[in-house]
Write an enzyme that holds these catalytic residues in place. Structure first.
Site, PDB file in Angstrom:
ATOM      1  N   THR A 152      32.332  10.986  23.683  1.00 24.22           N
ATOM      2  CA  THR A 152      32.698  12.376  23.965  1.00 24.22           C
ATOM      3  C   THR A 152      34.197  12.586  23.746  1.00 24.22           C
ATOM      4  O   THR A 152      34.964  11.628  23.682  1.00 24.22           O
ATOM      5  CB  THR A 152      32.371  12.759  25.424  1.00 24.22           C
ATOM      6  OG1 THR A 152      33.160  11.957  26.309  1.00 24.22           O
ATOM      7  CG2 THR A 152      30.905  12.543  25.731  1.00 24.22           C
ATOM      8  N   ASP A 153      34.596  13.840  23.628  1.00 21.59           N
ATOM      9  CA  ASP A 153      36.015  14.173  23.547  1.00 21.59           C
ATOM     10  C   ASP A 153      36.326  15.240  24.593  1.00 21.59           C
ATOM     11  O   ASP A 153      35.461  15.617  25.392  1.00 21.59           O
ATOM     12  CB  ASP A 153      36.409  14.618  22.132  1.00 21.59           C
ATOM     13  CG  ASP A 153      35.758  15.932  21.719  1.00 21.59           C
ATOM     14  OD1 ASP A 153      35.325  16.712  22.589  1.00 21.59           O
ATOM     15  OD2 ASP A 153      35.682  16.197  20.509  1.00 21.59           O
ATOM     16  N   GLN A 154      37.547  15.716  24.598  1.00 19.95           N
ATOM     17  CA  GLN A 154      37.937  16.626  25.678  1.00 19.95           C
ATOM     18  C   GLN A 154      37.305  18.008  25.561  1.00 19.95           C
ATOM     19  O   GLN A 154      37.458  18.836  26.469  1.00 19.95           O
ATOM     20  CB  GLN A 154      39.464  16.722  25.787  1.00 19.95           C
ATOM     21  CG  GLN A 154      40.142  17.421  24.640  1.00 19.95           C
ATOM     22  CD  GLN A 154      41.656  17.503  24.880  1.00 19.95           C
ATOM     23  OE1 GLN A 154      42.246  16.598  25.461  1.00 19.95           O
ATOM     24  NE2 GLN A 154      42.297  18.570  24.442  1.00 19.95           N
ATOM     25  N   MET A 155      36.585  18.251  24.483  1.00 20.79           N
ATOM     26  CA  MET A 155      35.812  19.487  24.390  1.00 20.79           C
ATOM     27  C   MET A 155      34.524  19.357  25.217  1.00 20.79           C
ATOM     28  O   MET A 155      33.791  20.331  25.372  1.00 20.79           O
ATOM     29  CB  MET A 155      35.485  19.762  22.915  1.00 20.79           C
ATOM     30  CG  MET A 155      35.720  21.189  22.449  1.00 20.79           C
ATOM     31  SD  MET A 155      35.259  21.420  20.717  1.00 20.79           S
ATOM     32  CE  MET A 155      36.801  21.086  19.862  1.00 20.79           C
TER      33      MET A 155
END
Lengths: 136, 136, 136, 136
Positions: free
Chosen positions: C16-19
């Protein structure tokens, strides 16, 4: 369209695979670096656009054609420009070359939809448009 | 302490490096998979604990000792257990072995602080404590 | 052409990423898993083809269109088939869906050149051709 | 012991996770960058040591303690020095700080065994020893 913005990265050991070359998905990460630096060169901080304005550049499509493998510790120049942009969408184009011998490593593009914090499509606020080459 | 929960992963090509073995930081990702599956085995969905309760397990320390390199396409068993836990902190212990020949690949631990959505230290809610082996 | 081979993966926190969604380059890694499993379903171990025969599937192009973001802990089915193949080249096609609600996550393709250990273009040995759907 | 060598990296979007901070395994990749740059500052190209001399620095142990989360687009200074070294083993120590506000992000170490191309333990060749601070 407009001119390329150049940015250099050095290949990390972690980016190689057992073929002895850079694993191909890492080029998409380099493209991401390219567009962050493209924005910075236009006077926009991508992180502020996201954190303060709640504008996300959701990736709708990514494409990369691989010409020559990049190697560990090589310096790579990522050349980024906007290929097309509207208040709804933007396409970035990229070229990646080796700094030492100028051989072409890869080229590609990413297409993005401007979204709000709820990840719903939105329009790019006026104040950012000129940076993305979107005319009045 | 309590028993290990086992979970299998298969080594991805992307996880190898030019030494022809799994790049060492990937073992920390395997540990993360191990603790998610540990929670699932205790009847807790890590994603719900985070999304619904706003409880984050911030990593305070990670350690890995590497015994034998893991290879592409190998099946690896990740064995996870709780080494220590209080309402404030938890330490997970891990062992990783090859499924084909049982050779030991690595062992390690991660220490975590329970945090809220603002990433501030908090206490683990009562309802989760037994799953983490925290007594009354 | 031929049928899809399905393989499931569960989204890792690391992906996952910060989005709050899976970072887009990870879909290329899932495609790699898809083609390794496609080969396994045809009775070929990709690792043996590489280690014993010295046949590498160098990536010449990768493309991914993103339909709906994948989320942490979601189970994703990667559907892989051969789109086109000659003794020199192969194109794999992919579709990725959520297992829980069947929504389409992404689709794409990768094009590969068969290479030898020196990463020079070569012909796929006869014995592997039927597995890649290459007729006599 | 000897002095730290400093090297800067900028946090990539790909390095963040859904907690909104850098995913913890990436610090091990930063440490790898730190030691490559440490070697470069001593006049050694890590890639040449590996490619020409067949000397690999196999990771035997890695440890990281996390003090404050690193954020997207932040510049991070990686400070690297040799903590201990013999012709058989080397330990690198690291400190990571934010460039903008000097807050401490993390510290850690990695232990390595010098190996040959067959990944068997070997002695570091004489010519490299002074660079690793190994006395006569």
């Amino acid at each position: 369209m407009d001119n390329f913005i150049d940015h250099r990265v050095r290949v990390r050991y972690a980016e190689t695979d057992q073929m002895g070359i850079v694993y191909h998905s890492n080029y998409l990460i380099w493209m991401e670096i390219g567009r962050v630096e493209y924005c910075r060169a236009q006077g926009i901080l991508y992180r502020d656009m996201e954190a303060q304005e709640g504008i996300l550049l959701m990736v709708a499509e990514a494409n990369c054609r691989y010409a020559s493998p990049a190697l560990f510790d090589e310096e790579v120049v990522i050349r980024t420009r906007i290929g097309d942009a509207t208040p709804r969408l933007v396409r970035f184009d990229y070229e990646m070359k080796s700094c030492s011998d100028s051989r072409k490593l890869a080229s590609g593009f990413t297409k993005h939809v401007f979204c709000n914090r709820e990840r719903k499509a939105t329009k790019l606020p006026e104040k950012y448009r000129s940076a993305f080459g979107i005319g009045a």
